[in-house]
Design an enzyme around this catalytic site. Structure first.
Site, PDB file in Angstrom:
ATOM      1  N   HIS A 508       0.830  -1.205   0.000  1.00 14.82           N
ATOM      2  CA  HIS A 508       0.000   0.000   0.000  1.00 14.82           C
ATOM      3  C   HIS A 508       0.870   1.262   0.000  1.00 14.82           C
ATOM      4  CE1 HIS A 508      -3.575   2.457   1.270  1.00 14.82           C
ATOM      5  NE2 HIS A 508      -2.602   3.219   1.734  1.00 14.82           N
ATOM      6  N   GLU A 509       1.758   1.341   0.954  1.00 16.39           N
ATOM      7  CA  GLU A 509       2.604   2.533   1.029  1.00 16.39           C
ATOM      8  C   GLU A 509       3.467   2.684  -0.221  1.00 16.39           C
ATOM      9  OE1 GLU A 509       2.036   4.799   3.120  1.00 16.39           O
ATOM     10  OE2 GLU A 509       0.631   3.517   4.172  1.00 16.39           O
TER      11      GLU A 509
END
Length: 718
Positions: A508-509
């Site tokens: 995600h990051e």
């Protein structure tokens, strides 16, 4: 769904980015002694068109750096404002956008110190300088002479011969000035300055108090109390205790990265309850770290500001420039999902209760009623019973370094990016930080900083920042992007093993970082996207984690090197919608409470009571607590960033699920044509075009919410 703290935007503080908005940037302490801030404010030296000099900067430099940076910015501002020539797009809009002064280098460094290295010294600096920086930003955003120049251009914009990007930038610049208060009278402007200053102080104090609670720990003397925990996790708890001067004991730090695995595996129910209550009551203990009064003050100030600026509520003010556009539209989406999510929770709890009852009847466990501290523990038992899948069976195949290589592999295959580690060749802000040179089609396009581990002074959660973005106007071509996670480092020199949930956070990051690394806008003022678009690229990137290509290459047993067995992958796939009721309700309750908290004209004075009453009216399952209770909700109260905006993860995930359906519909989730279309229309373009229209250009229509329901295993109605 992986909500993050503070996601992708960290102010670059170019003159343009300072002008229109009263930024809520934290700040620094009084300059009692002269400290040369040159390493912080001078043009960054070194390779890659310059990199931050982390090895030379110190917190003591911030006061002088802020003073000198603000003085320089005022001078640059005055040069544009006081230009005797008639306003033109070039001398009023483009000119300040080209100016990259000291603050464009100081603020990225400051952001790292306040988020990753928040020592008592840094916190003291923040308390002193937050109102000063807020006042400075507000001063520029409310300057009548500068606004007059922008308004002159805006009023005759149709006659200026501007291209589409220039028109969009001019209209957005004018709009930003207006929503900051440029049309107000002097008395009203004075009110805005006061409110912004008081908010900046409150934000800083809120963050400090939550961090103080997160840095506490529960010490364990008896190893028997740790029954059920994986050896690798026990080793990390021992390392934490040792770092606290309690060698031979175990310390459960009051953060999600420690709480979650403890509640999942620990058989000691009384200790699970203790850890659970410590975690959910951060900021809500009635003592020196209690945040309820601060929250009430923030809410009062926000509503005062909204009224002065001409908005009905703070929610309307914050949503003035979003894809959702209004609180009602965001609420409609959330409430369309809520009943199905609650219904799924009822099923999940029934499954867990039946299992607990069966164990008690067989004399294999206590007779209990499922509570919040039981949910994760019994969910794992149900997962094992239903799918023969045990989270601890998967973790040995998810070694952190391998998962980092996995995300690089996916980025290379989709977007032609290449990551070559160069750790040790450029400065970093902490010894654990890794760095990578990023190339695309043979050309260096960025540097990627990866800070994976939890530590004292680092706020919880996960987030992405950029120290420098790409801009054609400025000639900046090499992006400096950063990911920041809070994984628990393997103890005793063992590799760090992460859960599927942690691996999703990692991807995600990295999706935020990819958005930065691929961004290719001309005007820096069109780089930042609406809040409810920001999480979209990052959530899309999570999808490739569990693809067979990634797992077969990188999910290898940390001891034997054996690739994750196909049978285990099949179990993971079959269990993909397991516990989605919990995940959705935990998040969505936070988002709904946020919106109801800010979409009201009378500010809430008792946050605890409001939270309790709102959840009751929603029919919140008692076995679940909000992912972020109000007293610790950094997204809402450490800045304005996600206030009335936590819904954005769901808004973004609706687009994400529909986007993944497009990749699947191509017959190959690695389809290069689809990836190229996604990159060129949505990732590279920042906010150069309306994001709703950009999504339609990519998909040929608006997103279909049914894709989200299907992903989560909820009934779609068709």
């Amino acid at each position: 769904m992986k909500p993050v703290s503070g996601a992708i935007l960290l102010a670059t503080a170019s003159l343009l980015s300072i002008l229109p908005a009263a930024a809520q940037t934290p700040a620094a302490a009084p300059a009692t002694a002269t400290v040369d801030p040159a390493p912080m404010i001078d043009t960054w030296p070194g390779p890659f068109d310059g990199v931050p000099q982390w090895d030379k900067v110190t917190p003591a430099m911030f006061p002088a750096a802020f003073e000198q940076g603000m003085a320089e910015a005022r001078a640059m501002f005055a040069k544009v404002r006081d230009n005797p020539e008639a306003p033109t797009f070039a001398n009023t809009i483009e000119a300040p956008a080209k100016m990259t002064g000291a603050l464009s280098r100081v603020f990225p460094v400051w952001g790292v110190y306040t988020s990753n290295l928040a020592s008592p010294e840094v916190q003291k600096i923040a308390r002193e300088w937050s109102p000063k920086l807020s006042a400075f930003s507000t001063e520029l955003s409310l300057d009548p002479k500068m606004f007059a120049r922008v308004k002159t251009l805006y009023d005759k914009r149709q006659t200026l011969g501007l291209n589409a990007q220039q028109m969009r930038l001019l209209e957005r610049s004018y709009r930003d000035y207006v929503t900051s208060g440029a049309l107000l009278n002097e008395a009203q402007k004075t009110e805005i300055k006061r409110i912004n200053g008081e908010l900046s102080v409150a934000f800083t104090e809120f963050s400090r108090r939550v961090l103080a609670d997160e840095e506490t720990a529960i010490l364990i003397d008896n190893e028997a109390d740790l029954a059920g925990l994986p050896d690798s996790f026990k080793a990390s708890l021992a390392e934490e205790a040792k770092a606290r001067g309690a060698a031979g004991k175990w310390a459960i730090k009051n953060t999600r990265s420690s709480m979650q695995p403890f509640l999942m595996y620990a058989t000691n129910r009384a200790l699970r309850e203790k850890v659970y209550n410590a975690y959910i009551n951060r900021g809500d203990n009635g003592g020196a770290t209690d945040t309820n009064a601060i929250i009430a003050n923030i809410l009062k100030l926000r509503q005062e500001r909204a009224k002065v600026l001409g908005f009905k509520t703070h929610a309307h003010y914050r949503m003035d420039d979003t894809m959702a556009e209004t609180p009602e539209n965001a609420t409609k989406l959330m409430m369309s999902v809520w009943p199905a999510a609650v219904g799924r929770v009822r099923q999940e709890v029934a499954d867990m209760q039946a299992l607990a009852d069966a164990e008690a009847a067989a004399g294999k466990g206590p007779k209990i009623k499922i509570e919040g501290w039981d949910y994760r523990f019994y969910a794992e038992k149900v997962r094992k019973a239903k799918y023969d899948l045990d989270e601890s069976e998967v973790k040995p195949y998810l070694e952190l370094n391998n998962m980092v290589n996995a995300m690089f592999y996916a980025a290379g295959r989709l977007y032609d990016l290449e990551f070559k580690e160069n750790t040790g060749t450029i400065p970093v802000f902490q010894a654990d930080v890794r760095t990578f040179e990023v190339k695309r089609l043979g050309k260096t396009v960025g540097v990627f900083y990866l800070d994976n581990f939890a530590r004292a002074g680092k706020r919880s959660g996960a987030w992405a920042t950029s120290y420098r973005s790409r801009s054609g106007l400025r000639g900046d071509t090499i992006v400096l992007a950063s990911n920041n996670n809070n994984f628990t480092k393997g103890g005793g020199g063992e590799p760090t093993l992460i859960s599927i949930d942690d691996a999703s956070t990692l991807f995600h990051e990295f999706g935020h970082a990819l958005h930065s690394l691929l961004g290719n806008v001309y005007y820096p003022g069109l780089a930042g996207t609406p809040r409810d678009f920001v999480e979209y690229p990052s959530q899309v990137n999570e999808n490739w984690l569990l693809t067979p290509d990634v797992l077969n290459r990188f999910a290898k047993h940390y001891k034997t090197g054996e690739v994750i067995p196909a049978a285990l992958v099949e179990k993971i796939e079959k269990a993909s919608t397991f516990n989605q009721g919990f995940d959705t309700v935990e998040y969505l309750s936070s988002a709904i409470v946020d919106m109801q908290l800010h979409n009201r004209e009378t500010p809430v004075t008792d946050p605890d009571a409001f939270e309790r009453d709102t959840l009751a009216s929603l029919g919140m399952p008692k076995e679940i607590v909000m992912r972020h209770r109000l007293p610790q909700f950094n997204h809402l109260f450490s800045s304005d960033a996600y206030s009335a905006g936590y819904y954005s993860y769901l808004w973004s995930e609706t687009m994400d699920a529909d986007t993944w359906a497009a990749f699947e519909g191509a017959g190959n989730v690695w389809d290069k044509a689809t990836a190229d279309k996604f990159r060129t229309i949505l990732l590279e373009t920042g906010n150069e075009t309306d994001r709703k229209e950009a999504y339609k250009a990519f998909r040929g229509r608006d997103p279909d919410v049914n894709a989200l329901f299907k992903r989560r295993g909820f009934p779609t109605g068709n």
